[in-house]
Design an enzyme around this catalytic site. Structure first.
Site, short mmCIF file in Angstrom:
data_model
loop_
_atom_site.label_atom_id
_atom_site.label_comp_id
_atom_site.label_asym_id
_atom_site.label_seq_id
_atom_site.Cartn_x
_atom_site.Cartn_y
_atom_site.Cartn_z
N ASP A 103 0.61 -1.37 -0.18
CA ASP A 103 -0.19 0.02 -0.05
C ASP A 103 0.93 1.01 -0.57
OD1 ASP A 103 0.72 -0.07 2.87
OD2 ASP A 103 -0.98 0.37 3.52
N HIS A 104 1.93 1.54 0.02
CA HIS A 104 2.82 2.82 0.58
C HIS A 104 3.58 2.82 -1.09
CE1 HIS A 104 2.32 1.81 4.24
NE2 HIS A 104 3.59 2.94 5.18
N ASP A 145 4.51 -0.83 11.45
CA ASP A 145 4.23 0.15 10.94
C ASP A 145 3.51 1.47 12.07
OD1 ASP A 145 2.60 2.34 8.30
OD2 ASP A 145 1.31 2.05 10.10
N ARG A 163 -0.25 13.09 9.40
CA ARG A 163 1.19 13.62 10.15
C ARG A 163 1.32 14.48 8.69
NH1 ARG A 163 4.55 8.45 10.95
NH2 ARG A 163 3.88 7.71 13.12
N SER A 179 7.38 7.91 12.63
CA SER A 179 7.07 6.40 11.99
C SER A 179 7.61 5.02 12.97
CB SER A 179 7.36 6.05 10.50
OG SER A 179 9.05 5.79 10.41
N ARG A 199 9.79 3.20 10.88
CA ARG A 199 10.26 2.62 9.75
C ARG A 199 12.17 2.34 10.79
NH1 ARG A 199 10.57 8.73 7.07
NH2 ARG A 199 8.37 8.08 7.21
C1 MIC Z 1 3.96 7.02 8.19
O1 MIC Z 1 3.99 7.22 8.09
O2 MIC Z 1 5.37 7.15 8.35
C2 MIC Z 1 5.35 4.72 7.49
C3 MIC Z 1 5.50 5.48 6.48
O3 MIC Z 1 3.57 4.69 7.24
C4 MIC Z 1 5.47 4.24 8.46
C5 MIC Z 1 5.72 2.96 8.12
C6 MIC Z 1 7.29 3.24 6.93
O4 MIC Z 1 8.22 4.80 7.45
O5 MIC Z 1 7.06 2.72 6.04
C7 MIC Z 1 4.95 4.11 9.92
O6 MIC Z 1 4.15 5.16 10.14
O7 MIC Z 1 5.53 3.30 10.79
FE1 SF4 Z 2 0.04 5.07 4.83
FE2 SF4 Z 2 1.36 5.60 7.24
FE3 SF4 Z 2 -0.28 7.42 5.68
FE4 SF4 Z 2 -1.27 5.82 7.17
S1 SF4 Z 2 -0.20 7.18 7.69
S2 SF4 Z 2 -1.33 6.39 5.37
S3 SF4 Z 2 0.43 4.25 6.61
S4 SF4 Z 2 1.80 6.31 4.97
#
Ligand code: MIC
Ligand code: SF4
Length: 643
Positions: free
Chosen positions: A63-64, A118, A378, A532, A534
């Site tokens: 999904d990313h 995540d 975010r 996140s 990550r």
């Molecule tokens: C995000 O919202 O920052 C992400 C992308 O979903 C991350 C995960 C990632 O960096 O792959 C998260 O929230 O953990």
């Molecule tokens: Fe995807 Fe992270 Fe954004 Fe949620 S907050 S939609 S998991 S990138």
């Protein structure tokens, strides 16, 4: 007299007890991964030599990283699909939806533990699961049947009273809480919701709130499982998954708050932090350039229906680029069938696929100096891909009303028909590939050329003498440390390449500094590594030779990720020491093999001729892990001993 959290933890506890602040270990029932963190997690699972996952259910979502402007992301998806088939993992194909939305619809269960790579995994708290975000390595360990270690959190009660007025949404509840508690306010805590107001919120509305509990820094957030939950599960044709869950009447909490829903008004988080919240009336009328609706926070069926109702018969203002990403195939199917999608299309909205999309900077970066309203969770600096953009977080109703008018608008002043809850959801799981154990041995795992070997750290030396390569302030996010976006994300399975982007927007020559000094130390303020899950924000600095991070305090997941990859997370005891240390100062850590839980250590600042006292919150296991240079090294050593 237990709380909901205590009830679930008690059932899953394998080490420790419910004493706040002490380390505990839990069995994990379900895991989820997404494609940006999943490749690493499955490479780690493979490195552990695990044949079939040991959880009740593990799901791999795509999904990313769905923008395929080169072969890298598509190759990762193929790897994820084949590795899932090999190891007994469900695979949700690209286009099937955002992991948290699909998991809520199809898999999450009240009373179960869920660990996801995540940070928004707590979305499933809306259905009464104890759902936590973690680094990919911790999720790989859970799939391998190992327990998940965490610090027993404090438990906070948020009592909801009253009922939301038209035009005010559950997004405004969590924005209100963020304005009260801040992005640090939930660290080390679980937020439990209760009260009469809970009964007025559907499961997806609850999930919007638990989703953004991540922005409070909370370990997770949870709602009771009640008749509303039961009805949601019934409409998802999952009645058998229902179990009731609520706190006992005399449950004891560490903190409590009350929010009267009937007094709330639409809110907005201003740039560049989710807690920079004001009420919409303070900024009403400000011209905007972009509205992006979707993300795991606000892409449910009812969110889309409210948006469609506001857009019906109107056209997005000519200065506004309007994008809409329905959260899942289920949602998209339903709005396609009932005509709501046609209203969106007629309004000039750019309909995007059911993925994270602009939320993670996968396209739709706004114009220079833009004001962009997003229904996401975010708005960290630079996350949209346009450094000069001013990104604000709002509800779907505010976004839709503003898209039409071209200025920040209050949806309470717009005339629209409130949508009705669906009688049933469309169930079609054909884009979720079920693993078949009998065929697993025949599956060939396919790895594209961008999928590189996992880098491993070395054992921790007794003495480290390294310069401070970077000093940063409070609330540094993992987006600062390891930026995302369409240009960087394709390298999530290529650490050598992605490490060149570490701190790109904070200190452009950071990777070079690491190279020139053969590694070093990072100094930071409080809440370092918020945001996140990550693990690349630890793994890539490890690859660049970072040995320790000294901060005023850490965010939970990042702290765990640093340990997992063998980077020492240490804390200042005196604020003055943070003020005094400068970039370039050479620090010497001695006797690291003598590190003990609860014992402070001293570090010599050789440049300044001073001694700094540091504390840490490392357990015995954390220290052993660090001494081996990280979790994978430790697991391998254990396995070698057994053989
Ligand atoms: C995000 O919202 O920052 C992400 C992308 O979903 C991350 C995960 C990632 O960096 O792959 C998260 O929230 O953990
Ligand atoms: Fe995807 Fe992270 Fe954004 Fe949620 S907050 S939609 S998991 S990138």
């Amino acid at each position: 007299m237990p709380t909901m959290t205590e009830k679930i933890i008690q059932k899953h506890l394998t080490e420790g007890n419910l004493e706040r602040g002490k380390k505990i270990a839990l069995t994990i029932d379900q895991t989820l991964t997404q494609d940006a963190t999943g490749t690493m997690a499955y490479l780690q699972l493979e490195a552990m030599g695990v044949d079939q996952v040991k959880t009740e259910l593990s799901v791999s979502y795509v999904d990313h990283n769905t923008l395929q402007s080169g072969f890298e992301n598509a190759d990762d998806h193929k790897y994820l699909q084949t590795v899932a088939a090999k190891h007994g993992i469900y695979f949700s194909r690209a286009g099937n939806g955002i992991c948290h939305q699909v998991h809520l619809e199809r898999f999450a269960k009240p009373g179960k533990t869920l660990l996801g790579s995540d940070s928004h995994t707590p979305t499933a708290g809306g259905i009464g699961a104890l759902a936590m975000g973690a680094g990919g390595l911790d999720v790989a360990c859970a799939m391998a049947g190992r327990p998940f270690y965490l610090t027993m959190p404090k438990i906070v009660k948020v009592e909801l009273t009253g009922r939301l007025n038209k035009g005010v949404s559950s997004k405004d509840i969590i924005l209100k809480l963020l304005s009260t508690l801040s992005v640090k306010g939930g660290v080390g805590k679980v937020i439990e919701y209760c009260g009469e107001g809970v009964k007025t919120l559907s499961v997806p509305q609850r999930a919007t709130i638990t989703n953004m509990g991540a922005e409070l820094g909370a370990t997770t957030s949870i709602f009771p499982s009640d008749e509303i939950t039961e009805a949601f599960l019934r409409k998802q044709q999952r009645s058998e998954d229902f179990v009731p869950l609520c706190a006992d009447d005399d449950a004891v909490y560490d903190e409590s708050y009350t929010i009267d829903l009937s007094t709330l008004e639409p809110m907005i988080a201003m740039p560049h932090s989710p807690d920079n919240v004001v009420s919409i009336s303070e900024v009403e009328g400000k011209p905007i350039d972009q509205c992006s609706i979707g993300s795991c926070t606000n892409s449910s069926y009812m969110d889309m229906m409210s948006v469609a109702a506001i857009l019906k018969g109107k056209v997005a203002n000519e200065r506004v680029s309007l994008t809409i990403s329905p959260g899942s195939k289920q949602v998209l199917n339903m709005i396609a069938q009932n005509g709501a999608l046609a209203d969106m299309i007629a309004s000039g909205a750019r309909i995007l696929e059911s993925t994270c999309g602009p939320c993670i900077g996968m396209g739709q970066s706004p114009i220079t100096n833009a004001w962009s309203l997003r229904t996401f969770n975010r708005n960290f600096y630079g996350r949209s891909g346009t450094l000069s953009a001013n990104v604000c977080l709002v509800s779907p109703e505010v976004a839709a009303a503003s898209a039409v008018s071209g200025v920040i608008s209050d949806p309470r002043k717009v005339d629209y028909e409130l949508p009705q809850e669906p009688q049933e959801f469309i169930i079609d799981d054909r884009c979720i590939i079920k693993p078949c154990a009998a065929k697993a041995s025949e599956v060939e795992v396919i790895r594209g050329p961008n999928i590189k070997e996992l880098p491993m750290n070395q054992r921790l030396s007794d003495t480290i003498e390294k310069p401070v390569l970077l000093k940063v302030e409070d609330n540094i996010t993992t987006d600062h440390i390891m930026p995302a976006g369409a240009k960087v994300l394709p390298y999530r399975s290529n650490i050598e390449k992605i490490s060149q982007f570490v701190f790109r927007d904070v200190c452009a020559d950071f990777a070079q500094r690491c190279h020139d000094n053969n590694g070093g130390i990072i100094v930071a303020g409080s809440n370092y590594g918020q945001g996140s899950s990550r693990e690349h924000a630890a793994l890539a600095p490890m690859y660049l030779g970072i040995k320790a991070v000294i901060a005023k305090s850490f965010a939970r997941i990042h702290h765990a990720n640093l340990i997992n990859f063998g980077i020492l997370p240490l804390q200042f005891v005196n604020e003055a020491d943070y003020d005094a240390v400068e970039e370039g100062d050479v620090l010497r850590f001695s006797n690291l093999s003598m590190l003990k839980p609860n014992e402070p250590i001293t570090v010599d600042n050789l440049t300044k001729g001073t001694t700094i006292c540091l504390s840490h919150s490392l357990s015995e296991l954390d220290i052993t892990t660090l001494s081996y240079g990280g979790t994978l090294n430790l697991i391998k050593a254990e396995q070698n001993k057994q053989n």
